[in-house]
Design an enzyme around this catalytic site. Structure first.
Site, PDB file in Angstrom:
ATOM      1  N   ARG A   1       5.847   6.813   0.509  1.00 24.68           N
ATOM      2  CA  ARG A   1       5.799   5.356   0.333  1.00 24.68           C
ATOM      3  C   ARG A   1       4.844   4.973  -0.773  1.00 24.68           C
ATOM      4  O   ARG A   1       3.952   5.729  -1.105  1.00 24.68           O
ATOM      5  CB  ARG A   1       5.311   4.671   1.617  1.00 24.68           C
ATOM      6  CG  ARG A   1       6.463   4.461   2.536  1.00 24.68           C
ATOM      7  CD  ARG A   1       6.194   3.673   3.751  1.00 24.68           C
ATOM      8  NE  ARG A   1       7.251   4.071   4.681  1.00 24.68           N
ATOM      9  CZ  ARG A   1       7.263   3.830   5.948  1.00 24.68           C
ATOM     10  NH1 ARG A   1       6.284   3.172   6.495  1.00 24.68           N
ATOM     11  NH2 ARG A   1       8.265   4.235   6.708  1.00 24.68           N
TER      12      ARG A   1
ATOM     13  N   TYR B   1       6.330  10.396   5.410  1.00 22.90           N
ATOM     14  CA  TYR B   1       7.065   9.229   4.933  1.00 22.90           C
ATOM     15  C   TYR B   1       6.571   8.837   3.538  1.00 22.90           C
ATOM     16  O   TYR B   1       5.579   8.113   3.406  1.00 22.90           O
ATOM     17  CB  TYR B   1       6.849   8.050   5.893  1.00 22.90           C
ATOM     18  CG  TYR B   1       7.447   8.205   7.281  1.00 22.90           C
ATOM     19  CD1 TYR B   1       8.404   9.171   7.563  1.00 22.90           C
ATOM     20  CD2 TYR B   1       7.066   7.357   8.310  1.00 22.90           C
ATOM     21  CE1 TYR B   1       8.951   9.293   8.833  1.00 22.90           C
ATOM     22  CE2 TYR B   1       7.615   7.471   9.587  1.00 22.90           C
ATOM     23  CZ  TYR B   1       8.560   8.446   9.839  1.00 22.90           C
ATOM     24  OH  TYR B   1       9.103   8.555  11.103  1.00 22.90           O
TER      25      TYR B   1
ATOM     26  N   LYS C   1       8.862  15.741  10.491  1.00 23.83           N
ATOM     27  CA  LYS C   1       9.757  14.620  10.796  1.00 23.83           C
ATOM     28  C   LYS C   1       9.977  13.858   9.503  1.00 23.83           C
ATOM     29  O   LYS C   1       9.028  13.317   8.918  1.00 23.83           O
ATOM     30  CB  LYS C   1       9.064  13.750  11.845  1.00 23.83           C
ATOM     31  CG  LYS C   1       9.832  12.605  12.405  1.00 23.83           C
ATOM     32  CD  LYS C   1       9.214  12.278  13.753  1.00 23.83           C
ATOM     33  CE  LYS C   1       9.132  10.860  14.206  1.00 23.83           C
ATOM     34  NZ  LYS C   1      10.125   9.930  13.930  1.00 23.83           N
TER      35      LYS C   1
HETATM   36  P1  FBP Z   1      12.316   5.132  15.361  1.00 25.27           P
HETATM   37  O1  FBP Z   1      13.359   6.145  15.736  1.00 25.27           O
HETATM   38  O2  FBP Z   1      12.280   3.992  16.331  1.00 25.27           O
HETATM   39  O3  FBP Z   1      12.427   4.701  13.916  1.00 25.27           O
HETATM   40  O4  FBP Z   1      10.910   5.880  15.488  1.00 25.27           O
HETATM   41  C1  FBP Z   1      10.505   6.850  14.577  1.00 25.27           C
HETATM   42  C2  FBP Z   1       9.163   6.507  13.984  1.00 25.27           C
HETATM   43  O5  FBP Z   1       8.679   7.539  13.164  1.00 25.27           O
HETATM   44  C3  FBP Z   1       8.114   6.168  15.033  1.00 25.27           C
HETATM   45  O6  FBP Z   1       7.473   7.319  15.512  1.00 25.27           O
HETATM   46  C4  FBP Z   1       7.234   5.216  14.295  1.00 25.27           C
HETATM   47  O7  FBP Z   1       6.633   4.284  15.122  1.00 25.27           O
HETATM   48  C5  FBP Z   1       8.178   4.497  13.408  1.00 25.27           C
HETATM   49  O8  FBP Z   1       9.272   5.343  13.178  1.00 25.27           O
HETATM   50  C6  FBP Z   1       7.530   4.082  12.109  1.00 25.27           C
HETATM   51  O9  FBP Z   1       8.484   3.461  11.334  1.00 25.27           O
HETATM   52  P2  FBP Z   1       8.155   2.769   9.962  1.00 25.27           P
HETATM   53  O10 FBP Z   1       6.925   3.402   9.400  1.00 25.27           O
HETATM   54  O11 FBP Z   1       9.376   3.041   9.136  1.00 25.27           O
HETATM   55  O12 FBP Z   1       7.982   1.340  10.245  1.00 25.27           O
END
Ligand code: FBP
Length: 258
Positions: A140, A138, A169
């Site tokens: 950020r 992710y 992912k």
């Molecule tokens: P969701 O499908 O509910 O978004 O879950 C995916 C996920 O990667 C979870 O494993 C994790 O808890 C969450 O999203 C983290 O989301 P963020 O960092 O965007 O708050």
């Protein structure tokens, strides 16, 4: 080695349930706050994997669905550059019955090098124990203006490949053409879509999933769009129809609305 345990006809539908740590119980209602309810959805909905942190795995995992043990995590309370350190060893994940470990990296954070280093060790430990490795990537931080931009998502995917993940992912870019660049960048690693908050309609969510598949993605690892649904098992059936059984979008929509 690898992700085969989680594949069904080369595709995967994985249920994520680590949001309690990440977001707190604000995502939950009276039903889905109970991890037993989620375990039941995973089993009855024939998911190919379930994601738990170790505390949930210790007390609620029933062995019926392959376990992905998330070995790091953070809360959303601190708003600065994100950092999620390891909170569970690979050995302990094995003892809980895990078939894979999961780890989140936030490229763009001022702490990214620590996560890259820590993940490097986890990946090697996982190989020793024959566990699959799934990395949540992710992007950020201040330098990341748009975390779903084509090049940003493709970079996330490539990072996962180069660090030795079996599955990566990542967020959806919004259309299958741009997402296919991320799938290409991921090379031999499998690409899973990350869900995000519950989509305004089921059609919108299923359209995103279709876009991921059209782009060559393997499937998804999502939580809220399933267990916040009024009828999670209907959403599970629709996802399986679209992803595993390769039914078309209209059929999947009919299932979730049926
Ligand atoms: P969701 O499908 O509910 O978004 O879950 C995916 C996920 O990667 C979870 O494993 C994790 O808890 C969450 O999203 C983290 O989301 P963020 O960092 O965007 O708050």
């Amino acid at each position: 080695m690898g992700f085969d345990e989680f594949l069904e006809k080369d595709r995967a539908v994985i249920l994520a349930y680590d949001q309690g740590l990440e977001h707190g119980p604000t995502d939950f209602n009276q039903k889905n706050i109970d991890p037993n309810f989620i375990m039941e959805i995973a089993e009855k909905g024939h998911f190919n994997g379930i994601v738990f942190q170790k505390g949930l795995a210790e007390r609620y995992y029933n062995g019926k669905v392959p376990l992905i043990l998330k070995v790091n995590g953070k809360t959303n309370i601190y708003k600065g550059d994100p950092m999620a350190r390891q909170n569970c060893s690979v050995e302990y994940a094995v003892s809980l019955g895990a078939k894979a470990v999961g780890y989140t990296i936030y490229p763009g954070s001022m702490h990214e090098s620590l996560m890259l280093q820590e993940f490097g060790k986890i990946q090697e430990d996982a190989r020793k124990h024959d566990l699959a490795v799934i990395v949540w990537v992710y992007p950020r931080g201040e330098a990341v203006k748009d975390d779903t931009a084509k090049e940003v998502v493709a970079h996330a995917a490539r990072l996962g490949l180069e660090l030795g993940a079996d599955a990566i992912k990542i967020k959806y870019t919004g259309d299958s053409t741009t997402f296919s660049w991320a799938v290409k960048a991921a090379g031999k690693a499998k690409v899973l879509m990350s869900g995000g908050p519950k989509a305004p309609t089921e059609e919108i969510f299923l359209q995103q999933v279709k876009g991921v598949l059209d782009a060559g993605g393997t499937g998804l690892a999502v939580g809220r769009n399933v267990w916040q649904h009024d009828q999670p098992l209907k959403m599970a059936s629709a996802l399986r129809a679209l992803i595993i059984e390769r039914k078309n979008l209209e059929e999947a929509i009919k299932i979730v609305k049926g």
